[in-house]
Motif scaffolding. Sequence first.
Motif, PDB file in Angstrom:
ATOM      1  N   GLY A   1      -3.047   5.776   3.436  1.00  0.00           N
ATOM      2  CA  GLY A   1      -2.746   5.996   4.840  1.00  0.00           C
ATOM      3  C   GLY A   1      -3.612   7.045   5.509  1.00  0.00           C
ATOM      4  O   GLY A   1      -3.469   7.305   6.695  1.00  0.00           O
ATOM      5  N   ALA A   2      -4.512   7.663   4.772  1.00  0.00           N
ATOM      6  CA  ALA A   2      -5.426   8.631   5.370  1.00  0.00           C
ATOM      7  C   ALA A   2      -6.656   7.887   5.874  1.00  0.00           C
ATOM      8  O   ALA A   2      -6.841   6.702   5.598  1.00  0.00           O
ATOM      9  CB  ALA A   2      -5.841   9.673   4.343  1.00  0.00           C
ATOM     10  N   GLU A   3      -7.499   8.600   6.600  1.00  0.00           N
ATOM     11  CA  GLU A   3      -8.742   8.016   7.084  1.00  0.00           C
ATOM     12  C   GLU A   3      -9.916   8.652   6.369  1.00  0.00           C
ATOM     13  O   GLU A   3     -10.076   9.872   6.394  1.00  0.00           O
ATOM     14  CB  GLU A   3      -8.865   8.222   8.594  1.00  0.00           C
ATOM     15  N   GLY A   4     -10.722   7.843   5.709  1.00  0.00           N
ATOM     16  CA  GLY A   4     -11.916   8.327   5.032  1.00  0.00           C
ATOM     17  C   GLY A   4     -13.007   8.627   6.048  1.00  0.00           C
ATOM     18  O   GLY A   4     -13.245   7.838   6.958  1.00  0.00           O
ATOM     19  N   ILE A   5     -13.660   9.772   5.889  1.00  0.00           N
ATOM     20  CA  ILE A   5     -14.693  10.223   6.823  1.00  0.00           C
ATOM     21  C   ILE A   5     -15.948  10.576   6.018  1.00  0.00           C
ATOM     22  O   ILE A   5     -15.863  11.265   5.001  1.00  0.00           O
ATOM     23  CB  ILE A   5     -14.236  11.477   7.603  1.00  0.00           C
ATOM     24  N   SER A   6     -17.105  10.131   6.502  1.00  0.00           N
ATOM     25  CA  SER A   6     -18.355  10.474   5.825  1.00  0.00           C
ATOM     26  C   SER A   6     -19.304  11.240   6.734  1.00  0.00           C
ATOM     27  O   SER A   6     -20.396  11.587   6.320  1.00  0.00           O
ATOM     28  CB  SER A   6     -19.037   9.198   5.304  1.00  0.00           C
TER      29      SER A   6
ATOM     30  N   GLU B   1       0.831  -1.200   0.000  1.00  0.00           N
ATOM     31  CA  GLU B   1       0.000   0.000   0.000  1.00  0.00           C
ATOM     32  C   GLU B   1       0.869   1.255   0.000  1.00  0.00           C
ATOM     33  O   GLU B   1       1.892   1.311   0.663  1.00  0.00           O
ATOM     34  CB  GLU B   1      -0.899   0.032   1.232  1.00  0.00           C
ATOM     35  N   MET B   2       0.430   2.269  -0.750  1.00  0.00           N
ATOM     36  CA  MET B   2       1.141   3.531  -0.775  1.00  0.00           C
ATOM     37  C   MET B   2       0.935   4.241   0.561  1.00  0.00           C
ATOM     38  O   MET B   2      -0.154   4.218   1.117  1.00  0.00           O
ATOM     39  CB  MET B   2       0.628   4.414  -1.908  1.00  0.00           C
ATOM     40  N   GLU B   3       1.971   4.870   1.097  1.00  0.00           N
ATOM     41  CA  GLU B   3       1.861   5.590   2.355  1.00  0.00           C
ATOM     42  C   GLU B   3       1.343   7.002   2.118  1.00  0.00           C
ATOM     43  O   GLU B   3       1.349   7.510   1.008  1.00  0.00           O
ATOM     44  CB  GLU B   3       3.228   5.629   3.050  1.00  0.00           C
ATOM     45  N   ASN B   4       0.925   7.628   3.190  1.00  0.00           N
ATOM     46  CA  ASN B   4       0.410   8.989   3.162  1.00  0.00           C
ATOM     47  C   ASN B   4       1.469   9.939   2.607  1.00  0.00           C
ATOM     48  O   ASN B   4       2.584   9.971   3.124  1.00  0.00           O
ATOM     49  CB  ASN B   4       0.016   9.387   4.589  1.00  0.00           C
ATOM     50  N   PRO B   5       1.149  10.728   1.576  1.00  0.00           N
ATOM     51  CA  PRO B   5       2.136  11.665   1.037  1.00  0.00           C
ATOM     52  C   PRO B   5       2.507  12.767   2.035  1.00  0.00           C
ATOM     53  O   PRO B   5       3.480  13.474   1.832  1.00  0.00           O
ATOM     54  CB  PRO B   5       1.443  12.255  -0.201  1.00  0.00           C
ATOM     55  N   TYR B   6       1.772  12.872   3.135  1.00  0.00           N
ATOM     56  CA  TYR B   6       2.053  13.890   4.156  1.00  0.00           C
ATOM     57  C   TYR B   6       2.781  13.302   5.355  1.00  0.00           C
ATOM     58  O   TYR B   6       2.800  13.890   6.433  1.00  0.00           O
ATOM     59  CB  TYR B   6       0.757  14.601   4.557  1.00  0.00           C
ATOM     60  N   GLY B   7       3.363  12.121   5.178  1.00  0.00           N
ATOM     61  CA  GLY B   7       4.173  11.514   6.231  1.00  0.00           C
ATOM     62  C   GLY B   7       3.357  11.163   7.455  1.00  0.00           C
ATOM     63  O   GLY B   7       2.304  10.542   7.362  1.00  0.00           O
TER      64      GLY B   7
ATOM     65  N   TYR C   1      -7.253  13.269   7.240  1.00  0.00           N
ATOM     66  CA  TYR C   1      -8.652  12.857   7.130  1.00  0.00           C
ATOM     67  C   TYR C   1      -9.188  13.334   5.787  1.00  0.00           C
ATOM     68  O   TYR C   1      -8.987  14.495   5.416  1.00  0.00           O
ATOM     69  CB  TYR C   1      -9.491  13.460   8.249  1.00  0.00           C
ATOM     70  N   VAL C   2      -9.882  12.442   5.088  1.00  0.00           N
ATOM     71  CA  VAL C   2     -10.421  12.748   3.775  1.00  0.00           C
ATOM     72  C   VAL C   2     -11.949  12.630   3.832  1.00  0.00           C
ATOM     73  O   VAL C   2     -12.482  11.551   4.105  1.00  0.00           O
ATOM     74  CB  VAL C   2      -9.871  11.780   2.701  1.00  0.00           C
ATOM     75  N   PHE C   3     -12.634  13.749   3.587  1.00  0.00           N
ATOM     76  CA  PHE C   3     -14.094  13.746   3.568  1.00  0.00           C
ATOM     77  C   PHE C   3     -14.583  13.338   2.193  1.00  0.00           C
ATOM     78  O   PHE C   3     -14.147  13.896   1.183  1.00  0.00           O
ATOM     79  CB  PHE C   3     -14.648  15.121   3.945  1.00  0.00           C
ATOM     80  N   SER C   4     -15.472  12.343   2.182  1.00  0.00           N
ATOM     81  CA  SER C   4     -15.979  11.838   0.908  1.00  0.00           C
ATOM     82  C   SER C   4     -17.332  11.169   1.098  1.00  0.00           C
ATOM     83  O   SER C   4     -17.565  10.521   2.118  1.00  0.00           O
ATOM     84  CB  SER C   4     -14.992  10.833   0.317  1.00  0.00           C
ATOM     85  N   ARG C   5     -18.169  11.341   0.087  1.00  0.00           N
ATOM     86  CA  ARG C   5     -19.439  10.614   0.059  1.00  0.00           C
ATOM     87  C   ARG C   5     -19.284   9.324  -0.744  1.00  0.00           C
ATOM     88  O   ARG C   5     -20.186   8.500  -0.767  1.00  0.00           O
ATOM     89  CB  ARG C   5     -20.525  11.497  -0.565  1.00  0.00           C
TER      90      ARG C   5
END
Length: 186
Positions: free
Chosen positions: A96-101, A71-77, A82-86
Motif C-alpha cells: 500500500g505504499a508508493e515506491g519512489i525512485s 494484497e497486504m495493506e500498509n502497516p501504517y494504516g 513513500y518508499v525510496f528505492s533503486r
Amino acid sequence: MRKVTFGGASSLDNFFACQDGGMDWLMWSDEVMELTKGFWQKMDCIIMGRKTYEVAMAGQTERDEKWSGGEMENPYGDIKTYVFSRTLPTGRTNGGAEGISSDPGEFVRDRKQRDGKDICVMGGGDLARTLLEAGVIDEIGFNIHPVLLGSGIPLFHEMSRQIDLDLIDCKPLKNGCVYVFYRVKN
C-alpha cells in the motif's frame, strides 16, 4: 509549511537495530506509548527507505495482517507512505505504499509545500543523511535506550557537512531511556 521529523529509537551507541535487524532490546512503557501517540497525531506522511519498509512489512504478525484483494495493506494504516528505492518498481507497492525512485531531497521539498500534517522520516540512516544534506529535515527526535549494542544498523552515516541543532526537549523516562528532540538549524 509542513515540518519533516527524523525520529525513532536508538541505542546509546547510535544504532537503530542489531546487525541482524533485531530490535528486542527496545524498552516499551506507558511513557513511551504517550510520546509515540502524540507524535503520530501530528503526522499524515511517512518517508522511508526500502530496507526499513521491508522490515516493517515482515514485522507484521499474522494477527495484524489485513488482506484486500490479495494484497497486504500498509502497516501504517491511512498514513501516506513513500518508499525510496533503486530496486523496487515505481508506483504502488504490495503493502500500500508508493515506491519512489526520484531524488529524495527534491521529493520531500515538494511534499513540504503541499497541504497536510507533518512528515516523518522513519529508519534508514542512509536516507536520513541524504535528506539532512539536502536541508529538508526540520526536526530530529529520538528515544535513546540504555544499551550499548556494539554494532548494528547505524543511526547516522558519515555526512559531507556539519548539521547544527537546537535542543527543544530532553526528558528522562522512568525506564531509563532519554527522550531528546532537536530543531535543525538551516
